[in-house]
Design a protein around this motif. Structure first.
Motif, PDB file in Angstrom:
ATOM      1  N   VAL A  92       0.938  -1.491  -0.079  1.00 21.87           N
ATOM      2  CA  VAL A  92       0.105  -0.177  -0.111  1.00 21.87           C
ATOM      3  C   VAL A  92       0.983   1.432   0.099  1.00 21.87           C
ATOM      4  O   VAL A  92       1.899   1.286   0.657  1.00 21.87           O
ATOM      5  N   ASP A  93       0.428   2.061  -0.758  1.00 19.04           N
ATOM      6  CA  ASP A  93       1.128   3.372  -0.785  1.00 19.04           C
ATOM      7  C   ASP A  93       0.296   4.499  -0.352  1.00 19.04           C
ATOM      8  O   ASP A  93      -0.818   4.258  -0.518  1.00 19.04           O
ATOM      9  N   LEU A  94       0.915   5.498   0.504  1.00 15.69           N
ATOM     10  CA  LEU A  94       0.096   6.629   1.049  1.00 15.69           C
ATOM     11  C   LEU A  94       0.645   7.877   0.238  1.00 15.69           C
ATOM     12  O   LEU A  94       1.590   8.344   0.184  1.00 15.69           O
ATOM     13  N   TRP A  95      -0.528   8.686  -0.114  1.00 19.86           N
ATOM     14  CA  TRP A  95      -0.253   9.859  -0.812  1.00 19.86           C
ATOM     15  C   TRP A  95      -1.031  11.125  -0.134  1.00 19.86           C
ATOM     16  O   TRP A  95      -1.951  10.871   0.529  1.00 19.86           O
ATOM     17  N   HIS A  96      -0.216  12.190   0.009  1.00 22.74           N
ATOM     18  CA  HIS A  96      -0.665  13.515   0.573  1.00 22.74           C
ATOM     19  C   HIS A  96      -0.877  14.517  -0.488  1.00 22.74           C
ATOM     20  O   HIS A  96       0.169  14.847  -1.017  1.00 22.74           O
ATOM     21  N   ASP A  97      -1.913  15.100  -0.684  1.00 25.70           N
ATOM     22  CA  ASP A  97      -2.111  16.039  -1.589  1.00 25.70           C
ATOM     23  C   ASP A  97      -3.275  16.848  -1.170  1.00 25.70           C
ATOM     24  O   ASP A  97      -3.955  16.744  -0.187  1.00 25.70           O
TER      25      ASP A  97
END
Length: 169
Positions: A92-97
């Motif tokens: 799982v990858d976590l992105w912040h935007d």
């Protein structure tokens, strides 16, 4: 002091002169010590459940959460577990935007060290080497399932600290 409203705030020492504040409970007139950090920070767990337990879920965006405005969210660790009891692999990858729509792999906060299961039913990490852990002010935290085999349902729990952003007065 549980479930009691603080009726009066009495500042015994100026905050710049001490790291403790005394709060007086107006009903009992008892004083309670508090640090500024205690008043502005709290530990939480953010949980994401991936899959419905009936079939291996597809990859891609599987969850998101909007982060509180005026707060800084620090990720201190993660735990991933298979909820169906099976062993398998998942990443799982976590992105912040600023928002969920424009988030992409370029917004990853994991620094190449994504939460993963590798032929196992649970895994965790707390060091988070390479992560951009404290860059989460407002916006959206997006969960992207990069890969998965065998597991029909899993959970990702993020141990976080939420702090009020400092305001100068």
């Amino acid at each position: 002091m549980a479930n009691k409203q603080i009726m009066e705030f009495t500042e015994k020492l100026a905050p710049q002169e001490a790291d403790m504040l005394l709060l007086q409970d107006g009903a009992s007139e008892v004083y309670h010590r508090a640090t500024l950090a205690n008043l502005t920070r709290r530990a939480e767990t953010l949980n994401f459940v991936i899959g419905d337990g009936s079939a291996v879920p597809g990859t891609g965006l599987v969850g998101h959460i909007y982060l509180p405005l005026g707060c800084v969210v620090t990720v201190n660790g993660w735990r991933m577990s298979s909820l169906d009891g099976s062993s398998g692999s998942a990443q799982v990858d976590l992105w912040h935007d600023a928002n969920r729509i424009s988030a992409s792999n370029a917004d990853s906060i994991c620094g190449g060290n994504e939460p993963a299961l590798s032929s196992q039913s649970e895994n965790s990490a707390s060091g988070l080497s390479g992560w951009s852990k404290t860059a989460l002010e407002g916006g959206c935290l997006v969960v992207n399932l990069d890969s998965i085999t065998s597991i029909t349902q899993l959970t990702l729990a993020l141990d976080v600290e939420i702090a009020l952003a400092a305001e100068e007065v």
